[in-house]
Design a protein around this motif. Structure first.
Motif, PDB file in Angstrom:
ATOM      1  N   ALA A  53      84.266   4.939 -26.545  1.00 14.19           N
ATOM      2  CA  ALA A  53      83.375   5.992 -26.053  1.00 14.19           C
ATOM      3  C   ALA A  53      82.091   5.431 -25.460  1.00 14.19           C
ATOM      4  CB  ALA A  53      83.029   6.953 -27.186  1.00 14.19           C
ATOM      5  N   TRP A  54      81.769   4.190 -25.775  1.00 13.26           N
ATOM      6  CA  TRP A  54      80.502   3.603 -25.346  1.00 13.26           C
ATOM      7  C   TRP A  54      80.636   2.963 -23.968  1.00 13.26           C
ATOM      8  CZ3 TRP A  54      76.080   4.327 -28.111  1.00 13.26           C
ATOM      9  CH2 TRP A  54      76.235   4.812 -29.420  1.00 13.26           C
ATOM     10  N   ARG A  55      79.611   3.160 -23.142  1.00 11.38           N
ATOM     11  CA  ARG A  55      79.553   2.581 -21.799  1.00 11.38           C
ATOM     12  C   ARG A  55      78.185   1.945 -21.588  1.00 11.38           C
ATOM     13  NH1 ARG A  55      84.104   3.699 -22.374  1.00 11.38           N
ATOM     14  NH2 ARG A  55      85.522   4.889 -21.009  1.00 11.38           N
ATOM     15  N   THR A  56      78.144   0.896 -20.789  1.00 12.53           N
ATOM     16  CA  THR A  56      76.869   0.261 -20.460  1.00 12.53           C
ATOM     17  C   THR A  56      76.294   0.915 -19.216  1.00 12.53           C
ATOM     18  OG1 THR A  56      77.630  -1.853 -21.368  1.00 12.53           O
ATOM     19  CG2 THR A  56      75.712  -1.912 -19.914  1.00 12.53           C
ATOM     20  N   ARG A  57      75.082   1.432 -19.349  1.00 13.93           N
ATOM     21  CA  ARG A  57      74.398   2.085 -18.245  1.00 13.93           C
ATOM     22  C   ARG A  57      72.922   1.688 -18.250  1.00 13.93           C
ATOM     23  NH1 ARG A  57      78.992   2.833 -17.384  1.00 13.93           N
ATOM     24  NH2 ARG A  57      80.087   4.777 -16.825  1.00 13.93           N
ATOM     25  N   SER A  58      72.276   1.873 -17.116  1.00 18.20           N
ATOM     26  CA  SER A  58      70.848   1.563 -16.998  1.00 18.20           C
ATOM     27  C   SER A  58      70.013   2.806 -17.278  1.00 18.20           C
ATOM     28  CB  SER A  58      70.531   1.042 -15.593  1.00 18.20           C
ATOM     29  OG  SER A  58      69.130   0.911 -15.409  1.00 18.20           O
ATOM     30  N   ALA A  59      68.902   2.610 -17.974  1.00 15.36           N
ATOM     31  CA  ALA A  59      67.924   3.682 -18.185  1.00 15.36           C
ATOM     32  C   ALA A  59      66.806   3.615 -17.154  1.00 15.36           C
ATOM     33  CB  ALA A  59      67.339   3.587 -19.586  1.00 15.36           C
ATOM     34  N   GLY A  60      67.035   2.845 -16.094  1.00 12.64           N
ATOM     35  CA  GLY A  60      66.029   2.690 -15.055  1.00 12.64           C
ATOM     36  C   GLY A  60      65.477   1.275 -15.042  1.00 12.64           C
ATOM     37  N   HIS A  84      73.919   0.464 -24.278  1.00 14.79           N
ATOM     38  CA  HIS A  84      75.177   1.162 -24.480  1.00 14.79           C
ATOM     39  C   HIS A  84      74.868   2.652 -24.657  1.00 14.79           C
ATOM     40  CE1 HIS A  84      77.005  -2.788 -26.155  1.00 14.79           C
ATOM     41  NE2 HIS A  84      77.301  -2.638 -24.884  1.00 14.79           N
ATOM     42  N   TRP A  85      75.688   3.513 -24.037  1.00 16.67           N
ATOM     43  CA  TRP A  85      75.508   4.950 -24.135  1.00 16.67           C
ATOM     44  C   TRP A  85      76.837   5.621 -24.486  1.00 16.67           C
ATOM     45  CZ3 TRP A  85      70.596   7.026 -23.104  1.00 16.67           C
ATOM     46  CH2 TRP A  85      69.684   6.160 -22.490  1.00 16.67           C
ATOM     47  N   ALA A  86      76.771   6.694 -25.245  1.00 20.56           N
ATOM     48  CA  ALA A  86      77.964   7.493 -25.557  1.00 20.56           C
ATOM     49  C   ALA A  86      77.541   8.949 -25.654  1.00 20.56           C
ATOM     50  CB  ALA A  86      78.605   7.032 -26.865  1.00 20.56           C
ATOM     51  N   ARG A  87      78.504   9.855 -25.427  1.00 22.63           N
ATOM     52  CA  ARG A  87      78.188  11.288 -25.539  1.00 22.63           C
ATOM     53  C   ARG A  87      79.422  12.044 -26.014  1.00 22.63           C
ATOM     54  NH1 ARG A  87      78.025  13.521 -19.250  1.00 22.63           N
ATOM     55  NH2 ARG A  87      79.997  12.617 -18.580  1.00 22.63           N
ATOM     56  N   ILE A  88      79.155  13.221 -26.580  1.00 24.20           N
ATOM     57  CA  ILE A  88      80.229  14.093 -27.035  1.00 24.20           C
ATOM     58  C   ILE A  88      79.804  15.534 -26.805  1.00 24.20           C
ATOM     59  CG2 ILE A  88      79.357  14.005 -29.430  1.00 24.20           C
ATOM     60  CD1 ILE A  88      82.254  14.431 -30.355  1.00 24.20           C
ATOM     61  N   ARG A  89      80.737  16.374 -26.418  1.00 27.05           N
ATOM     62  CA  ARG A  89      80.424  17.774 -26.161  1.00 27.05           C
ATOM     63  C   ARG A  89      80.093  18.484 -27.472  1.00 27.05           C
ATOM     64  NH1 ARG A  89      82.525  19.767 -21.057  1.00 27.05           N
ATOM     65  NH2 ARG A  89      81.980  21.864 -21.782  1.00 27.05           N
ATOM     66  N   ILE A  90      79.075  19.340 -27.421  1.00 29.04           N
ATOM     67  CA  ILE A  90      78.671  20.126 -28.586  1.00 29.04           C
ATOM     68  C   ILE A  90      78.415  21.562 -28.142  1.00 29.04           C
ATOM     69  CG2 ILE A  90      77.672  18.154 -29.836  1.00 29.04           C
ATOM     70  CD1 ILE A  90      74.899  19.128 -28.885  1.00 29.04           C
ATOM     71  N   HIS A  91      78.113  22.417 -29.106  1.00 30.27           N
ATOM     72  CA  HIS A  91      77.788  23.804 -28.815  1.00 30.27           C
ATOM     73  C   HIS A  91      76.287  23.947 -28.559  1.00 30.27           C
ATOM     74  CE1 HIS A  91      81.552  25.932 -30.562  1.00 30.27           C
ATOM     75  NE2 HIS A  91      81.856  24.692 -30.209  1.00 30.27           N
ATOM     76  N   GLY A  92      75.916  25.036 -27.858  1.00 30.80           N
ATOM     77  CA  GLY A  92      74.526  25.366 -27.622  1.00 30.80           C
ATOM     78  C   GLY A  92      74.383  26.863 -27.484  1.00 30.80           C
ATOM     79  N   ILE A  93      73.166  27.339 -27.235  1.00 32.11           N
ATOM     80  CA  ILE A  93      72.916  28.782 -27.291  1.00 32.11           C
ATOM     81  C   ILE A  93      73.658  29.547 -26.208  1.00 32.11           C
ATOM     82  CG2 ILE A  93      70.694  28.571 -28.452  1.00 32.11           C
ATOM     83  CD1 ILE A  93      69.324  28.912 -25.777  1.00 32.11           C
ATOM     84  N   ARG A 107      72.262   2.889 -27.549  1.00 36.06           N
ATOM     85  CA  ARG A 107      72.338   1.787 -28.511  1.00 36.06           C
ATOM     86  C   ARG A 107      71.951   0.481 -27.836  1.00 36.06           C
ATOM     87  NH1 ARG A 107      78.193   0.956 -30.828  1.00 36.06           N
ATOM     88  NH2 ARG A 107      78.410  -0.271 -28.905  1.00 36.06           N
ATOM     89  N   SER A 108      71.156  -0.316 -28.511  1.00 34.44           N
ATOM     90  CA  SER A 108      70.741  -1.615 -27.984  1.00 34.44           C
ATOM     91  C   SER A 108      71.952  -2.520 -27.752  1.00 34.44           C
ATOM     92  CB  SER A 108      69.773  -2.286 -28.968  1.00 34.44           C
ATOM     93  OG  SER A 108      69.575  -3.642 -28.632  1.00 34.44           O
ATOM     94  N   LEU A 109      71.910  -3.309 -26.694  1.00 32.85           N
ATOM     95  CA  LEU A 109      72.995  -4.251 -26.417  1.00 32.85           C
ATOM     96  C   LEU A 109      73.027  -5.381 -27.429  1.00 32.85           C
ATOM     97  CD1 LEU A 109      72.742  -4.632 -22.515  1.00 32.85           C
ATOM     98  CD2 LEU A 109      74.254  -3.136 -23.817  1.00 32.85           C
ATOM     99  N   THR A 110      71.885  -5.682 -28.031  1.00 35.22           N
ATOM    100  CA  THR A 110      71.801  -6.831 -28.938  1.00 35.22           C
ATOM    101  C   THR A 110      71.696  -6.444 -30.403  1.00 35.22           C
ATOM    102  OG1 THR A 110      69.392  -6.890 -28.611  1.00 35.22           O
ATOM    103  CG2 THR A 110      70.747  -8.277 -27.166  1.00 35.22           C
ATOM    104  N   ASP A 111      71.298  -5.197 -30.695  1.00 37.41           N
ATOM    105  CA  ASP A 111      71.146  -4.764 -32.080  1.00 37.41           C
ATOM    106  C   ASP A 111      71.847  -3.418 -32.260  1.00 37.41           C
ATOM    107  OD1 ASP A 111      70.437  -4.031 -34.608  1.00 37.41           O
ATOM    108  OD2 ASP A 111      68.272  -4.018 -34.270  1.00 37.41           O
ATOM    109  N   PRO A 112      73.074  -3.405 -32.765  1.00 33.49           N
ATOM    110  CA  PRO A 112      73.832  -2.150 -32.869  1.00 33.49           C
ATOM    111  C   PRO A 112      73.218  -1.136 -33.830  1.00 33.49           C
ATOM    112  CG  PRO A 112      74.984  -3.954 -33.966  1.00 33.49           C
ATOM    113  CD  PRO A 112      73.849  -4.569 -33.215  1.00 33.49           C
ATOM    114  N   THR A 113      72.246  -1.548 -34.627  1.00 38.31           N
ATOM    115  CA  THR A 113      71.589  -0.601 -35.537  1.00 38.31           C
ATOM    116  C   THR A 113      70.417   0.118 -34.861  1.00 38.31           C
ATOM    117  OG1 THR A 113      70.026  -2.234 -36.438  1.00 38.31           O
ATOM    118  CG2 THR A 113      72.195  -2.086 -37.485  1.00 38.31           C
ATOM    119  N   ASP A 114      70.062  -0.310 -33.663  1.00 39.26           N
ATOM    120  CA  ASP A 114      68.939   0.286 -32.928  1.00 39.26           C
ATOM    121  C   ASP A 114      69.490   1.394 -32.046  1.00 39.26           C
ATOM    122  OD1 ASP A 114      66.703   0.937 -31.499  1.00 39.26           O
ATOM    123  OD2 ASP A 114      66.486  -1.005 -30.498  1.00 39.26           O
TER     124      ASP A 114
END
Length: 392
Positions: free
Chosen positions: A258-265, A275-284, A297-304
């Motif tokens: 589910a994780w993909r590497t993308r730039s935040a700018g 690393h980025w991941a997403r999942i569909r959820i409910h909303g109003i 998620r940090s590329l070097t620290d998976p806990t970040d």
């Protein structure tokens, strides 16, 4: 050629200031304050190290600071009307239908107890609890640049519960306690009412976890990418993970693919990749709108990890959502630029009105710089391509 460019830049600067004068001059009934306010703005744009009533008076050639101090205190003008002019100016020069509205706050460290809203409170500027004022700001990020649209001074309950103290600081009895997200809602509504074109809103977890703010953004026809804490409760969409989860638990349950590497700018050291991941959820407005829980998620620290609630009325790619999330960091640079270049935090006023007047003029000066730089980039000749290497 160089001299011609220099003359053109000076002329562009003069023309831009004349435009500002025409824009806000009508807010001043007399010629003296009309000219003085432009001297104040020019002073905020100057190379002066400190930009307060004393130094700006000296820079303008005035023998005493009395005139500049009157401009911030007793002169008859409404900073909210100048704020409205600022928004029109920004829309005219930087309008972008895909623009991003960013809500955030910054601290102004202060001594004593008399300045409006001052209290011992957490200041991101200091990174700790300090005696400070907190300003909540709305900024605008577009392809042409980033600048301010609106501002509100946060008043802790200790202030609004003490009307005598409020009156001493010039705070009217009609001013009631409002949370920072509630102040953000006011500013977003004003911006949309002023016709500011945008698609997205972003902000940190102070704003993201406020359900009323998220609902207001949707009512305004905007989408959002808002940070939330790891404990945020969400309802997952789909058979495998359906039901209510903590944000951290739901993201932890996602498969590795589910994780993909993308730039935040781009940043000072190049592209900020995570690393980025997403999942569909409910909303109003589910299922008529699209909602995601997204994680970074940090590329070097998976806990970040960081977590975001996302809403959009039409499909958005992970790349786009990551870029919107990353745009929030740019507001820190905007604050730094305004404090360094247009004296955002250089004021020496205690009263409610004085704060709004100085801050609004500083925001206007910052918008002028942003527009001027945007025009210069648009007029600069394109960089010639690098010729291919030759071999002997």
């Amino acid at each position: 050629m160089g001299d011609d460019l220099c003359v053109a830049e000076v002329q562009a600067w003069a023309d831009g200031l004349a435009e500002l004068h025409a824009l806000i001059g009508r807010r001043f009934s007399r010629s003296e304050p009309r000219e003085r306010v432009m001297e104040y703005v020019r002073g905020l744009l100057s190379a002066q190290e400190r930009k307060n009533s004393w130094t700006l008076s000296e820079w303008a050639g005035e023998a005493t600071p009395d005139g500049m101090q009157r401009l911030l205190s007793t002169t008859d003008w409404d900073p909210d009307l100048v704020r409205d002019d600022l928004q029109r100016y920004v829309v005219e020069h930087l309008a972008d239908p895909g623009g991003i509205l960013v809500v955030d706050e910054t601290g102004f460290l202060k001594k004593g107890t008399r300045s409006a809203g001052v209290a011992r409170q957490y200041s991101g500027t200091a990174g700790r609890i300090e005696n400070s004022q907190i300003g909540v700001f709305l900024t605008y990020t577009t392809a042409g640049g980033r600048t301010f649209l609106d501002r509100e001074l946060y008043l802790p309950k200790a202030w609004t519960d003490d009307r005598g103290r409020c009156r001493q600081a010039g705070i009217g009895d009609h001013i009631e306690f409002a949370t920072k997200p509630e102040l953000a809602i006011r500013m977003l509504r004003r911006a949309r009412g002023a016709g500011v074109p945008a698609r997205w809103v972003t902000g940190d977890a102070v704003y993201g976890q406020h359900g009323g703010l998220r609902a207001a953004i949707e009512e305004l026809g905007l989408s959002y990418v808002l940070a939330v804490p790891v404990s945020q409760q969400v309802i997952a969409d789909g058979p495998k993970l359906a039901g209510e989860h903590r944000a951290g638990d739901l993201i932890a349950a996602l498969p590795a693919q589910a994780w993909r590497t993308r730039s935040a700018g781009s940043g000072t050291k190049g592209q900020r990749r995570y690393h980025w991941a997403r999942i569909r959820i409910h909303g109003i407005n589910y299922p008529n709108s699209i909602y995601y829980l997204m994680a970074r998620r940090s590329l070097t620290d998976p806990t970040d990890l960081a977590y975001y609630l996302c809403h959009t009325t039409k499909a958005a790619t992970l790349t786009e959502l990551a870029a919107v999330a990353g745009s929030r960091w740019a507001i820190e640079e905007t604050f730094q630029t305004a404090k360094g270049e247009t004296g955002l935090d250089h004021y020496q006023v205690r009263a409610w009105t004085g704060w709004y007047r100085h801050i609004t003029l500083s925001m206007l000066a910052h918008a002028f710089l942003t527009v001027t730089r945007s025009k210069k980039r648009a007029n600069d000749p394109p960089t010639p391509p690098t010729p291919p290497a030759t071999t002997s």
